[in-house]
Design a protein around this motif. Structure first.
Motif, PDB file in Angstrom:
ATOM      1  N   PHE A  95     -19.268  -4.197 -42.540  1.00  0.00           N
ATOM      2  CA  PHE A  95     -18.289  -5.086 -43.145  1.00  0.00           C
ATOM      3  C   PHE A  95     -17.563  -5.914 -42.085  1.00  0.00           C
ATOM      4  CE2 PHE A  95     -18.494  -2.208 -46.820  1.00  0.00           C
ATOM      5  CZ  PHE A  95     -18.371  -3.109 -47.882  1.00  0.00           C
ATOM      6  N   HIS A  96     -17.279  -7.159 -42.423  1.00  0.00           N
ATOM      7  CA  HIS A  96     -16.342  -7.960 -41.638  1.00  0.00           C
ATOM      8  C   HIS A  96     -14.946  -7.374 -41.846  1.00  0.00           C
ATOM      9  CE1 HIS A  96     -13.837 -11.493 -40.619  1.00  0.00           C
ATOM     10  NE2 HIS A  96     -14.844 -11.813 -39.810  1.00  0.00           N
ATOM     11  N   PRO A  97     -14.063  -7.429 -40.823  1.00  0.00           N
ATOM     12  CA  PRO A  97     -12.718  -6.857 -40.978  1.00  0.00           C
ATOM     13  C   PRO A  97     -11.940  -7.399 -42.174  1.00  0.00           C
ATOM     14  CG  PRO A  97     -13.141  -7.329 -38.668  1.00  0.00           C
ATOM     15  CD  PRO A  97     -14.296  -7.892 -39.439  1.00  0.00           C
ATOM     16  N   SER A  98     -12.261  -8.596 -42.612  1.00  0.00           N
ATOM     17  CA  SER A  98     -11.573  -9.152 -43.781  1.00  0.00           C
ATOM     18  C   SER A  98     -12.081  -8.549 -45.078  1.00  0.00           C
ATOM     19  CB  SER A  98     -11.779 -10.668 -43.833  1.00  0.00           C
ATOM     20  OG  SER A  98     -13.151 -10.987 -44.086  1.00  0.00           O
ATOM     21  N   GLY A  99     -13.260  -7.966 -45.046  1.00  0.00           N
ATOM     22  CA  GLY A  99     -13.853  -7.392 -46.239  1.00  0.00           C
ATOM     23  C   GLY A  99     -14.502  -8.398 -47.161  1.00  0.00           C
ATOM     24  N   THR A 100     -14.485  -9.665 -46.789  1.00  0.00           N
ATOM     25  CA  THR A 100     -15.020 -10.703 -47.677  1.00  0.00           C
ATOM     26  C   THR A 100     -16.531 -10.877 -47.540  1.00  0.00           C
ATOM     27  OG1 THR A 100     -14.548 -12.402 -46.012  1.00  0.00           O
ATOM     28  CG2 THR A 100     -12.852 -11.965 -47.672  1.00  0.00           C
ATOM     29  N   VAL A 101     -17.092 -10.478 -46.394  1.00  0.00           N
ATOM     30  CA  VAL A 101     -18.530 -10.574 -46.183  1.00  0.00           C
ATOM     31  C   VAL A 101     -19.014  -9.286 -45.526  1.00  0.00           C
ATOM     32  CG1 VAL A 101     -18.488 -13.087 -45.940  1.00  0.00           C
ATOM     33  CG2 VAL A 101     -18.348 -11.625 -43.897  1.00  0.00           C
ATOM     34  N   LEU A 102     -20.317  -9.059 -45.616  1.00  0.00           N
ATOM     35  CA  LEU A 102     -20.930  -7.925 -44.919  1.00  0.00           C
ATOM     36  C   LEU A 102     -22.287  -8.348 -44.381  1.00  0.00           C
ATOM     37  CD1 LEU A 102     -23.365  -6.343 -46.769  1.00  0.00           C
ATOM     38  CD2 LEU A 102     -21.367  -5.887 -48.174  1.00  0.00           C
ATOM     39  N   ALA A 103     -22.652  -7.737 -43.261  1.00  0.00           N
ATOM     40  CA  ALA A 103     -23.956  -8.007 -42.639  1.00  0.00           C
ATOM     41  C   ALA A 103     -24.904  -6.859 -42.941  1.00  0.00           C
ATOM     42  CB  ALA A 103     -23.797  -8.178 -41.131  1.00  0.00           C
ATOM     43  N   VAL A 104     -26.171  -7.200 -43.135  1.00  0.00           N
ATOM     44  CA  VAL A 104     -27.209  -6.204 -43.420  1.00  0.00           C
ATOM     45  C   VAL A 104     -28.358  -6.419 -42.446  1.00  0.00           C
ATOM     46  CG1 VAL A 104     -28.861  -5.339 -45.104  1.00  0.00           C
ATOM     47  CG2 VAL A 104     -26.602  -6.109 -45.863  1.00  0.00           C
ATOM     48  N   THR A 148     -32.234  -5.406 -41.144  1.00  0.00           N
ATOM     49  CA  THR A 148     -33.477  -4.988 -41.793  1.00  0.00           C
ATOM     50  C   THR A 148     -34.445  -4.376 -40.799  1.00  0.00           C
ATOM     51  OG1 THR A 148     -34.715  -7.062 -41.501  1.00  0.00           O
ATOM     52  CG2 THR A 148     -33.154  -6.970 -43.338  1.00  0.00           C
ATOM     53  N   MET A 149     -35.596  -3.973 -41.313  1.00  0.00           N
ATOM     54  CA  MET A 149     -36.632  -3.348 -40.493  1.00  0.00           C
ATOM     55  C   MET A 149     -37.525  -4.371 -39.809  1.00  0.00           C
ATOM     56  SD  MET A 149     -36.343   0.049 -41.146  1.00  0.00           S
ATOM     57  CE  MET A 149     -37.954   0.793 -40.940  1.00  0.00           C
ATOM     58  N   THR A 150     -37.310  -5.642 -40.046  1.00  0.00           N
ATOM     59  CA  THR A 150     -38.230  -6.681 -39.558  1.00  0.00           C
ATOM     60  C   THR A 150     -37.628  -7.589 -38.504  1.00  0.00           C
ATOM     61  OG1 THR A 150     -37.559  -8.227 -41.307  1.00  0.00           O
ATOM     62  CG2 THR A 150     -39.369  -6.712 -41.808  1.00  0.00           C
ATOM     63  N   GLY A 151     -36.413  -7.311 -38.035  1.00  0.00           N
ATOM     64  CA  GLY A 151     -35.754  -8.176 -37.060  1.00  0.00           C
ATOM     65  C   GLY A 151     -34.828  -9.199 -37.703  1.00  0.00           C
ATOM     66  N   ARG A 152     -34.859  -9.286 -39.025  1.00  0.00           N
ATOM     67  CA  ARG A 152     -33.950 -10.213 -39.703  1.00  0.00           C
ATOM     68  C   ARG A 152     -32.649  -9.509 -40.071  1.00  0.00           C
ATOM     69  NH1 ARG A 152     -37.010 -13.921 -44.154  1.00  0.00           N
ATOM     70  NH2 ARG A 152     -38.028 -11.973 -44.772  1.00  0.00           N
ATOM     71  N   TRP A 153     -31.577 -10.270 -40.078  1.00  0.00           N
ATOM     72  CA  TRP A 153     -30.322  -9.771 -40.614  1.00  0.00           C
ATOM     73  C   TRP A 153     -29.666 -10.876 -41.432  1.00  0.00           C
ATOM     74  CZ3 TRP A 153     -25.824 -12.204 -38.837  1.00  0.00           C
ATOM     75  CH2 TRP A 153     -25.933 -12.940 -37.640  1.00  0.00           C
ATOM     76  N   LEU A 154     -28.944 -10.474 -42.441  1.00  0.00           N
ATOM     77  CA  LEU A 154     -28.371 -11.440 -43.359  1.00  0.00           C
ATOM     78  C   LEU A 154     -26.921 -11.114 -43.637  1.00  0.00           C
ATOM     79  CD1 LEU A 154     -29.529 -10.283 -46.838  1.00  0.00           C
ATOM     80  CD2 LEU A 154     -30.889  -9.694 -44.862  1.00  0.00           C
ATOM     81  N   ASP A 173     -23.754 -13.179 -53.051  1.00  0.00           N
ATOM     82  CA  ASP A 173     -24.573 -14.329 -52.676  1.00  0.00           C
ATOM     83  C   ASP A 173     -24.961 -14.250 -51.204  1.00  0.00           C
ATOM     84  OD1 ASP A 173     -24.413 -15.342 -55.221  1.00  0.00           O
ATOM     85  OD2 ASP A 173     -22.723 -16.682 -54.785  1.00  0.00           O
ATOM     86  N   LEU A 174     -26.123 -14.786 -50.880  1.00  0.00           N
ATOM     87  CA  LEU A 174     -26.574 -14.863 -49.496  1.00  0.00           C
ATOM     88  C   LEU A 174     -25.868 -16.016 -48.802  1.00  0.00           C
ATOM     89  CD1 LEU A 174     -28.555 -13.948 -47.244  1.00  0.00           C
ATOM     90  CD2 LEU A 174     -30.182 -15.605 -48.179  1.00  0.00           C
ATOM     91  N   ILE A 175     -25.141 -15.704 -47.717  1.00  0.00           N
ATOM     92  CA  ILE A 175     -24.414 -16.730 -46.970  1.00  0.00           C
ATOM     93  C   ILE A 175     -25.272 -17.288 -45.847  1.00  0.00           C
ATOM     94  CG2 ILE A 175     -22.427 -17.133 -45.475  1.00  0.00           C
ATOM     95  CD1 ILE A 175     -20.918 -15.039 -47.115  1.00  0.00           C
ATOM     96  N   SER A 176     -25.930 -16.407 -45.108  1.00  0.00           N
ATOM     97  CA  SER A 176     -26.792 -16.869 -44.019  1.00  0.00           C
ATOM     98  C   SER A 176     -27.811 -15.800 -43.683  1.00  0.00           C
ATOM     99  CB  SER A 176     -25.966 -17.221 -42.770  1.00  0.00           C
ATOM    100  OG  SER A 176     -25.290 -16.071 -42.284  1.00  0.00           O
ATOM    101  N   MET A 177     -28.883 -16.233 -42.997  1.00  0.00           N
ATOM    102  CA  MET A 177     -29.930 -15.317 -42.572  1.00  0.00           C
ATOM    103  C   MET A 177     -30.366 -15.678 -41.157  1.00  0.00           C
ATOM    104  SD  MET A 177     -33.663 -14.541 -44.301  1.00  0.00           S
ATOM    105  CE  MET A 177     -32.911 -13.950 -45.819  1.00  0.00           C
ATOM    106  N   TYR A 237     -22.173 -18.442 -37.932  1.00  0.00           N
ATOM    107  CA  TYR A 237     -22.574 -17.603 -36.803  1.00  0.00           C
ATOM    108  C   TYR A 237     -23.333 -18.434 -35.769  1.00  0.00           C
ATOM    109  CZ  TYR A 237     -21.452 -13.796 -39.967  1.00  0.00           C
ATOM    110  OH  TYR A 237     -20.791 -12.953 -40.819  1.00  0.00           O
ATOM    111  N   SER A 238     -23.014 -18.189 -34.498  1.00  0.00           N
ATOM    112  CA  SER A 238     -23.742 -18.833 -33.409  1.00  0.00           C
ATOM    113  C   SER A 238     -23.903 -17.823 -32.271  1.00  0.00           C
ATOM    114  CB  SER A 238     -23.008 -20.084 -32.913  1.00  0.00           C
ATOM    115  OG  SER A 238     -21.691 -19.756 -32.494  1.00  0.00           O
TER     116      SER A 238
END
Length: 817
Positions: free
Chosen positions: A594-603, A605-611, A619-623, A664-665
């Motif tokens: 979770f982001h400290p604000s609780g408004t978004v979370l990162a996940v 994966t097993m393939t090198g991707r994270w979203l 909703d998906l914000i970024s990948m 994110y950058s």
């Protein structure tokens, strides 16, 4: 009593046979069978009344226990005295069963030191006994539990920890490799390896179960209490029933759950020490039998598969059956019906799938036989004949007749009808006909006492029929796999109405009749739904269906997120124990944060991707993609300005986070580990990172420039926002003597910095005092998972601990008190 009534009826029918036969079209045997059923039904109703009384006393006892919470050793209350006076075992035919002779404790806890009886099957040769023992040793590779995955990796003796007071570091050894940890300056003068640490005063307890626990088992039981998420429907059958107490009973991992949906309360039977695979309810609707797989204990000893018979009101273990007899696992279990439930049958997972019959009250085996070389999916006593057992599975439907200690087989004859690849389920009509559902979607009716088809419903479902259930009014309900339909059939097997399970919940696995028109449906995606044919199906229990690793708690609310290799992400509410939302992602999940604000979370994966997902809308914000290997950790800095992404490619990627977690950058890449990154923590000032790796390294980094920090003076006094690294000065006491570096999968410090929880490869959750910086620190130990515990996390207010299981896919919620 039943026998005397039947003899009297036979005599009366003999005297007045002419008049009766003229006034009725029923055969004498059918009438006699009907009267036997009526008498048995009355006996069952008496048992239900006893169960209801015991349950009411249990609830009253709970109220009195709450008023005496400050004094557990106080004088027994009136309700407690009444409840203790009740027989702890079910009555059978009007008398209390004799006390069992075995040495097994009546506690529902799973005793580590339980003596394993070597009950040898009479027909089992010496060669087969030796084969059994060899196969048990490697049976874990053929079962879903992975408790033994680390049992062969012990060193005979680990090297002792050493303290270098001059340079200010402690050195421990894992598999012979040194691990160096720096002592903070404020402790350098006073720290000693000989200092003894006490167990934490706080313990883990069940959150919302209200039931009376006798004093003799109170100490054992209060240490193993929790809330269980999930249900095991993906590979088990006939494992969902409604009890007279209003609870549904089912299992997940090594826990059997009794869940009152209306009251939102759970109770748990904890007698098993590994995966439960089958469940049966006695005709008295109080006694329950559950069978488990073979396992291996932490010290490498074999845990034999067995059946446990227990009381669903008191949760006391009544009998332990078949220890040393069953092979690999007990996959099917059933009580007889027509003789008051005096017999129990079971099928194990040996190559020949041995069917055995037991006098469970005496723990005596009556007969056994090789059932089939192919898989056996179910075994059931005929409701009107205690000497008739029906088994089904791959390419077979068998009717077994028991005479003395011999079981004789008659195969079901399909004759001109299509023979299916699998007979998947069996039920019995009111008149004694057997009803089967198969992989071809057909329902066959087999006339009572015979082995031939008397009626069929062709194409009842598209694809396999996984469950058939006869309702109290005699109508039939069937559940489909491919079409996910639940169909109601009238007494002539004409379709009356149907429901469809939503695709997200998966195919039907099992059906259970509820109150009035209510129906419970278990699915292959580990979901239990509740509904009726006049309404809709609503999920009441949900869970993951594949290995589960990702876990994080919301920074300010009673919520947590999980993700697993089933590609599902669930945001859970700890009060309702239901998902706030669920989302299917493209890749198997491995980590979450979770982001400290609780408004978004990162996940990750097993393939090198994270979203990144929006926690309100999912909703998906970024990948993003970093490498092609497992993202083992995603963690935001305490100020929310950075995200650290740890990968199995040995790197940690640092991202700048703006717009409250929506942009994110990448600003850096931490390079220096020689093995995959396993754990990561941020400093409280968000400037430093500490990481652990698969080869037991501890490395420190500057977050802003991803620079490796090698100066001990810079890092030894840093304060860390979290403590999830399994290797650090403040937690190294969690490692037992002789531990492998992979024995402990996760660690988490409470937010008040008072206690430390760990999850290990042996299905245990440990609770230590924090800091835990003395070798081999003592802990409280809790069972419940049947597989390796992959993650642990305290809620933001430390009210609860969440733990996740790997192969058992379970989520347990513990109250911290």
């Amino acid at each position: 009593m039943l026998r005397e009534v039947c003899l009297f009826v036979k005599f009366f029918l003999f005297l007045s046979d002419d008049n009766l036969s003229a006034g009725s079209g029923m055969e004498m045997d059918d009438r006699l069978s009907h009267l036997e059923q009526r008498v048995q039904l009355q006996e069952d109703e008496i048992q239900l009344l006893k169960a209801a009384l015991a349950d009411a006393l249990r609830r009253l006892g709970c109220c009195e226990e709450l008023t005496q919470a400050h004094s557990r050793k106080g004088a027994p209350t009136k309700v407690r005295q009444i409840l203790q006076a009740l027989p702890s075992k079910p009555l059978s035919n009007g008398y209390v069963q004799q006390k069992r002779l075995g040495g097994y404790p009546s506690s529902p806890s799973s005793p580590k030191k339980e003596v394993i009886m070597s009950i040898k099957r009479k027909s089992m040769s010496t060669e087969r006994l030796s084969t059994t023992r060899r196969e048990i040793a490697d049976s874990r590779s053929r079962t879903t539990s992975t408790t033994s995955s680390t049992c062969g990796k012990r060193d005979s003796k680990s090297k002792e920890c050493t303290l270098n007071a001059e340079d200010g570091y402690v050195r421990m050894f894992l598999r012979g490799r040194p691990v160096t940890m720096h002592v903070p300056d404020q402790l350098r003068d006073s720290y000693s390896l000989d200092h003894k640490v006490a167990q934490p005063e706080r313990k883990l307890k069940l959150q919302w179960v209200n039931f009376f626990i006798p004093d003799r088992i109170l100490a054992l039981f209060t240490l193993t209490q929790f809330v269980s998420y999930g249900y095991r429907g993906r590979d088990c059958r006939s494992n969902l029933y409604l009890l007279p107490t209003g609870e549904i009973v089912y299992f997940n991992a090594s826990v059997v759950v009794l869940y009152n949906v209306e009251e939102q309360q759970q109770r748990h039977y904890l007698g098993h020490n590994d995966d439960v695979k089958c469940l049966a309810v006695h005709p008295d609707m109080v006694t329950i039998a559950t069978g488990q797989v073979a396992g291996t204990s932490k010290d490498g000893k074999l845990l034999a598969p067995h059946v446990r018979v227990w009381d669903s009101v008191s949760l006391n273990t009544l009998h332990v059956i078949g220890t040393g007899v069953f092979d690999r696992a007990v996959t099917c279990v059933a009580f007889s019906k027509s003789n008051g439930g005096a017999r129990l049958c079971a099928v194990d997972d040996a190559n020949d799938h041995i069917l055995s019959v037991w006098d469970w009250q005496k723990e005596k085996q009556l007969a056994d036989v090789k059932c089939s070389n192919d898989s056996v999916l179910g075994a059931f006593f005929h409701p009107m004949d205690a000497n008739l057992i029906v088994t089904c599975g791959k390419s077979h439907l068998n009717f077994w007749t028991m005479e003395g200690n011999t079981l004789t087989k008659r195969q079901g004859l399909f004759e001109k009808h299509e023979k299916p690849k699998y007979v998947l389920c069996v039920a019995f009509a009111e008149n004694g006909d057997a009803i089967t559902g198969d992989s071809s979607g057909n329902i066959y009716i087999w006339a009572k006492g015979g082995n031939k088809i008397s009626h069929m419903v062709a194409g009842a479902h598209e694809g396999g029929i996984f469950s058939v259930c006869v309702l109290k009014d005699g109508r039939l309900v069937s559940g489909g796999g491919k079409d996910r339909k639940v169909v109601l059939w009238d007494h002539e097997y004409h379709k009356h109405s149907e429901l469809e399970v939503p695709e997200a919940f998966g195919p039907v696995r099992t059906l259970a009749e509820g109150k009035q028109e209510e129906l419970f449906v278990g699915t292959t995606r580990n979901v239990i739904l509740q509904g009726s044919f006049t309404g809709t199906l609503t999920p009441i229990v949900q869970g993951h269906t594949d290995e589960l690793w990702g876990l994080d708690v919301h920074p300010s609310t009673e919520q947590f997120v999980t993700c697993g290799q089933d590609k599902q992400v669930h945001l859970w509410d700890t009060t309702s124990h239901q998902p706030m939302w669920s989302k299917i992602i493209e890749d198997p999940g491995r980590s979450a944060g979770f982001h400290p604000s609780g408004t978004v979370l990162a996940v990750g994966t097993m393939t090198g991707r994270w979203l990144v997902l929006d926690t309100e809308t999912r909703d998906l914000i970024s990948m993003h993609t970093d490498g092609s290997e497992i993202i083992s950790i995603v963690k935001y800095s305490p100020d929310g300005a950075y995200l650290a992404v740890g990968s199995h490619d040995n790197f940690v990627y640092i991202y700048a986070v703006t717009e409250n977690g929506r942009k994110y950058s990448r600003v850096g890449k931490c390079t220096g580990h020689s093995s995959f990154v396993t754990h990561l923590d941020w400093s409280t000032n968000s400037q430093y990172i500490v990481t652990n790796s698969g080869d037991y390294e501890i490395l420190f980094w500057e977050a802003l420039n991803a620079k490796h920090v090698t100066s001990a003076d810079v890092v030894r006094n840093l304060e860390w926002a979290t403590s999830t690294c399994v290797l650090s000065f403040n937690v190294f006491g969690i490692w037992p003597d002789g531990a492998d570096g992979t024995d402990i999968n996760a660690v988490c410090r409470s937010n008040d910095r008072g206690v430390l929880a760990t999850g290990d490869d042996f299905g245990k959750v440990h609770l230590f005092s924090y800091p835990c910086s003395q070798p081999r620190a003592p802990s409280h130990v809790y069972g419940g998972h049947s597989s390796h515990v992959t993650n642990v996390a305290f809620l933001h207010d430390d009210s609860h601990l969440i733990s996740t299981g790997g192969k058992d896919t379970s989520i347990l919620q513990w109250a911290l008190a």
